[in-house]
Scaffold this motif. Structure first.
Motif, mmCIF file in Angstrom:
data_model
loop_
_atom_site.group_PDB
_atom_site.id
_atom_site.type_symbol
_atom_site.label_atom_id
_atom_site.label_comp_id
_atom_site.label_asym_id
_atom_site.label_seq_id
_atom_site.Cartn_x
_atom_site.Cartn_y
_atom_site.Cartn_z
ATOM 1 N N GLY A 257 39.986 33.008 41.031
ATOM 2 C CA GLY A 257 38.883 33.858 40.608
ATOM 3 C C GLY A 257 39.326 35.206 40.090
ATOM 4 N N GLU A 258 40.623 35.493 40.213
ATOM 5 C CA GLU A 258 41.077 36.833 39.896
ATOM 6 C C GLU A 258 42.066 36.836 38.745
ATOM 7 O OE1 GLU A 258 42.706 38.587 43.368
ATOM 8 O OE2 GLU A 258 40.842 38.491 44.516
ATOM 9 N N CYS A 259 42.212 38.010 38.133
ATOM 10 C CA CYS A 259 43.233 38.233 37.120
ATOM 11 C C CYS A 259 44.136 39.342 37.606
ATOM 12 C CB CYS A 259 42.617 38.661 35.786
ATOM 13 S SG CYS A 259 41.482 37.471 35.077
ATOM 14 N N PRO A 260 45.378 39.418 37.135
ATOM 15 C CA PRO A 260 46.199 40.581 37.447
ATOM 16 C C PRO A 260 45.451 41.847 37.057
ATOM 17 C CG PRO A 260 47.509 38.888 36.367
ATOM 18 C CD PRO A 260 46.084 38.431 36.320
ATOM 19 N N GLY A 261 45.483 42.820 37.967
ATOM 20 C CA GLY A 261 44.773 44.063 37.680
ATOM 21 C C GLY A 261 43.489 44.179 38.487
ATOM 22 N N THR A 262 43.095 43.111 39.192
ATOM 23 C CA THR A 262 41.860 43.161 39.968
ATOM 24 C C THR A 262 41.940 44.225 41.051
ATOM 25 O OG1 THR A 262 41.516 40.813 39.562
ATOM 26 C CG2 THR A 262 40.267 41.784 41.357
ATOM 27 N N ASN A 263 43.138 44.381 41.626
ATOM 28 C CA ASN A 263 43.292 45.395 42.664
ATOM 29 C C ASN A 263 43.009 46.791 42.119
ATOM 30 O OD1 ASN A 263 45.595 45.139 41.067
ATOM 31 N ND2 ASN A 263 46.905 46.089 42.623
ATOM 32 N N ILE A 264 43.321 47.002 40.831
ATOM 33 C CA ILE A 264 43.057 48.298 40.213
ATOM 34 C C ILE A 264 41.565 48.495 40.032
ATOM 35 C CG2 ILE A 264 43.436 49.709 38.143
ATOM 36 C CD1 ILE A 264 46.088 48.346 37.777
ATOM 37 N N GLY A 278 47.776 53.166 33.614
ATOM 38 C CA GLY A 278 48.221 52.511 34.839
ATOM 39 C C GLY A 278 48.769 51.116 34.572
ATOM 40 N N PHE A 279 48.164 50.399 33.649
ATOM 41 C CA PHE A 279 48.651 49.067 33.287
ATOM 42 C C PHE A 279 49.990 49.159 32.560
ATOM 43 C CE2 PHE A 279 44.099 48.321 33.698
ATOM 44 C CZ PHE A 279 44.064 47.128 34.405
ATOM 45 N N LEU A 280 50.111 50.142 31.682
ATOM 46 C CA LEU A 280 51.324 50.260 30.868
ATOM 47 C C LEU A 280 52.535 50.680 31.690
ATOM 48 C CD1 LEU A 280 49.747 51.898 27.704
ATOM 49 C CD2 LEU A 280 50.765 49.618 27.842
ATOM 50 N N ALA A 281 52.296 51.149 32.905
ATOM 51 C CA ALA A 281 53.419 51.508 33.785
ATOM 52 C C ALA A 281 54.133 50.263 34.311
ATOM 53 C CB ALA A 281 52.909 52.352 34.956
ATOM 54 N N HIS A 284 56.356 44.316 32.912
ATOM 55 C CA HIS A 284 55.983 43.045 32.292
ATOM 56 C C HIS A 284 54.844 43.237 31.298
ATOM 57 C CE1 HIS A 284 54.743 38.881 31.737
ATOM 58 N NE2 HIS A 284 53.526 39.221 32.146
ATOM 59 N N LYS A 285 53.839 44.004 31.714
ATOM 60 C CA LYS A 285 52.676 44.225 30.858
ATOM 61 C C LYS A 285 53.075 44.990 29.600
ATOM 62 C CE LYS A 285 48.882 43.426 31.839
ATOM 63 N NZ LYS A 285 48.076 42.201 31.582
ATOM 64 N N SER A 573 44.581 35.392 31.754
ATOM 65 C CA SER A 573 44.791 36.531 32.652
ATOM 66 C C SER A 573 45.657 37.620 32.032
ATOM 67 C CB SER A 573 45.438 36.056 33.960
ATOM 68 O OG SER A 573 46.637 35.343 33.686
ATOM 69 N N GLU A 574 46.423 37.272 30.991
ATOM 70 C CA GLU A 574 47.255 38.276 30.314
ATOM 71 C C GLU A 574 46.506 38.946 29.157
ATOM 72 O OE1 GLU A 574 49.943 39.199 31.501
ATOM 73 O OE2 GLU A 574 51.265 37.582 32.164
#
Length: 641
Positions: A257-264, A278-281, A284-285, A573-574
């Motif tokens: 149900g989640e994508c990377p970044g959900t915690n943010i 924050g994502f660009l830090a 991998h992203k 998710s990416e």
């Protein structure tokens, strides 16, 4: 860009003139104003006749009138651009290059291999004289329009054309499905006095099992819209075209149900540019973002450099800016899609050459305007309004300023803010922000005169809104600011870049959020797969006809084959995270790319469809639904029939 047309009759001489009249000739000439020619082929045994009509908009290489005919009586009509796959030299014309390759093809397999290798938008008609064969079709995404119309069973005639004409007939125009390439054996059809179409479909894999499944599905889909007396069959050799993009990656993360970044997302309350940092830090992203920038940048480069520029544009020393003219324009709302395209175009368009930013707005009635300024007015819109709107007309006469403020629709406000961002990125560039203002009276008049015939055979309220907005925008007639004044301006650019394809691939529409909430990532994957499958019939043929009517060519960087393959290679998710707020989660990968090469406020603007941003949707009945058949697009009244 070209207007192409072919009429074939197996019986009556009258049929050619029934299809090819002055009206359709006029529409074709508007698409190709630089050259117009007709060629008629009459064959006595078996008996059939073909009319070929070609109308050229000269964009690259040497001027090449169409139709082309060779010593073996083969005839070729081409409406396309080769950006990769087949070599086209700087001074070569891709129509001649394609015709040369086709003439050297010794079999059906060779022809299919040739078209499978192409990258770029195209539609074509090719008459192979020795085999009495007529080949035609559209590219994988259907980026170039091609329509067909069939006569009744007795006349055994049909027409292929880039755009329809006025016909008081029960035989309706339809878009040629972008399902593959079609072939007609004219000798066999002339003998039986009936029409049969043979289809060579697109397919990711040409294994025997995959082809069998494809044939059944495509046959059913295409056949249901054909007249009963037209027979559709698959080619006996089970040959197919190799799709120019890879299949969609439907991988779903283990936490489904989640994508990377959900915690943010749990700590995000106010969307801001800093949110993206924050994502660009994340290493991998950031690597992924740069891969996307590279492939999209190359797609834009191909589309802004593959065009003819006059000799005076080659002189780079001490250019006189006021004498320079734009060759490239962008359909521009100030939203993330058009901002990215404009910023990337800036990297490749010669620095002394202006870029036209085409921004359309529809005048609102006073009461509607007042409602529109209070309803759904986000804080971000208010900020942009304060930045731009108050000072836009400060030097104008008060009465004029009051009138023009009626065009301060959302896309005008974000467009002006976007202009400032672009000027900050490259202040040495001349950015022509073209304010295209449309009154209800002009909208009604031009829709009746020509727009509804270009939208045909599509007919919904949504087609009306989008089609009209794009027609006025791409016409490019408006005003540009010059030292505090607004001066009349008409864009001379023959190439018009548009951002279509970004929402379809990066979950940009509100319906994608609805789908995600209901069905999760698996449902979202299915929705995105469907978006690209239907984009030819839902958008691209219509947009090509609309923009081409001004003697301009639509180019679609987000639908470049390499861009689509790159995005298809990534799991959803990416590309997007719809657990994040609007203005960040949808098209997340594109927003990160924009932030990485210097864009600011525009990177967190929520998606706003052109019919709402330009306010054209507010001009008509509020009770209409987008999917309703639009009465304003009816070609004829009952009295006319």
């Amino acid at each position: 860009m070209c207007g192409i047309c072919c009429v074939v009759t197996l019986c009556s001489q009258r049929a050619i003139h029934d299809f090819f009249n002055e009206d359709i000739l006029c529409h074709l000439r508007r698409r190709g104003p630089d050259s117009s020619q007709q060629l008629i082929k009459t064959v006595s045994d078996p008996s059939y006749e073909c009319l070929f009509s070609g109308h050229v908009l000269h964009l690259r290489g040497l001027m090449t009138p169409q139709p082309l005919e060779d010593a073996n009586n083969n005839v070729f009509l081409w409406n396309g651009e080769i950006f990769n796959g087949v070599h086209v030299g700087p001074l070569e014309n891709d129509t001649e290059v394609m015709f040369h390759h086709l003439a050297s093809c010794g079999s059906e397999t060779d022809i299919l291999s040739l078209f499978s290798s192409l990258q770029g938008p195209w539609s074509f008609i090719y008459y192979q004289a020795s085999r009495h064969s007529l080949w035609f079709g559209r590219d994988y995404f259907g980026r170039r329009s091609l329509l067909w119309q069939f006569s009744n069973e007795v006349d055994s005639a049909f027409c292929l054309a880039s755009v329809s004409g006025y016909f008081k007939s029960s035989n309706q125009w339809q878009e040629v499905p972008a399902s593959g390439i079609f072939k007609i054996d004219l000798k066999a059809c002339a003998t039986t006095k009936s029409l049969s179409l043979m289809l060579f479909p697109w397919k990711y894999s040409c294994t025997e099992k995959a082809v069998e499944e494809t044939f059944v599905n495509v046959l059913d889909r295409v056949s249901k819209d054909l007249p009963n007396h037209i027979r559709l069959m698959m080619n006996e050799s089970k040959l197919c075209l190799r799709a120019p993009v890879i299949p969609l990656n439907k991988t779903i993360p283990e936490a489904s149900g989640e994508c990377p970044g959900t915690n943010i997302s749990n700590i995000i309350h106010t969307v801001s540019v800093e949110t993206l940092q924050g994502f660009l830090a994340e290493e991998h992203k950031k690597k992924l973002v740069h891969q996307f920038i590279d492939v999209l940048n190359e797609a834009v480069k191909r589309r802004v450099l593959s065009l003819f520029r006059e000799d005076d544009q080659k002189t780079r020393e001490f250019p006189t800016l006021c004498n320079r003219k734009a060759h490239v324009a962008v359909l521009f709302s100030g939203g993330i899609d058009s901002m990215v395209i404009a910023a990337l175009a800036d990297k490749h368009v010669p620095v002394e050459e202006p870029i036209d930013l085409l921004n359309v707005a529809f005048l609102l009635k006073e009461q509607t305007k007042q409602k529109g300024t209070t309803k759904n007015h986000t804080n971000r819109d208010v900020q942009l309004d304060l930045l731009c709107s108050q000072e836009s007309y400060k030097d104008l006469h008060a009465k004029t300023a009051t009138y023009l403020s009626g065009f301060d629709v959302p896309d005008r406000i974000t467009g002006r803010a976007g202009l400032r961002e672009l000027e900050a990125i490259n202040p040495s560039r001349t950015w022509n922000f073209v304010e295209i203002n449309v009154t209800p009276e002009e909208l009604k008049r031009m829709r009746q005169q020509c727009i509804k015939h270009l939208i045909n055979p599509l007919d919904t309220v949504l087609d009306d809104s989008i089609g009209c907005a794009i027609w006025f925008a791409s016409r490019g007639e408006g005003f540009i600011g010059n030292q505090g004044e607004l001066k009349p301006y008409k864009s001379p650019a023959k190439v018009v870049l548009t951002g279509i394809g970004a929402d379809e691939q990066l979950a940009g529409y509100s319906r994608h959020r609805v789908c995600f909430k209901k069905y999760g990532l698996e449902g979202l994957n299915k929705e995105l797969e469907m978006e690209l499958d239907r984009i030819s019939s839902r958008n691209l043929g219509r947009d090509d006809r609309i923009i081409g009517d001004h003697g301009k060519e639509a180019r679609f960087p987000f639908l470049d084959e390499d861009v689509v393959s790159f995005l298809n290679s990534l799991p959803i998710s990416e590309k997007a995270d719809l657990t994040l707020p609007r203005g960040v989660g949808e098209k997340l990968l594109l927003r990160l790319a924009a932030r990485e090469f210097g864009l600011t406020a525009s990177t967190v603007l929520p998606k706003r469809a052109v019919q709402f941003g330009s306010r054209i949707a507010k001009l008509e009945s509020n009770s209409e639904k987008a999917s309703d058949t639009c009465s304003r697009l009816k070609l004829f009244s009952v009295d006319e029939l």
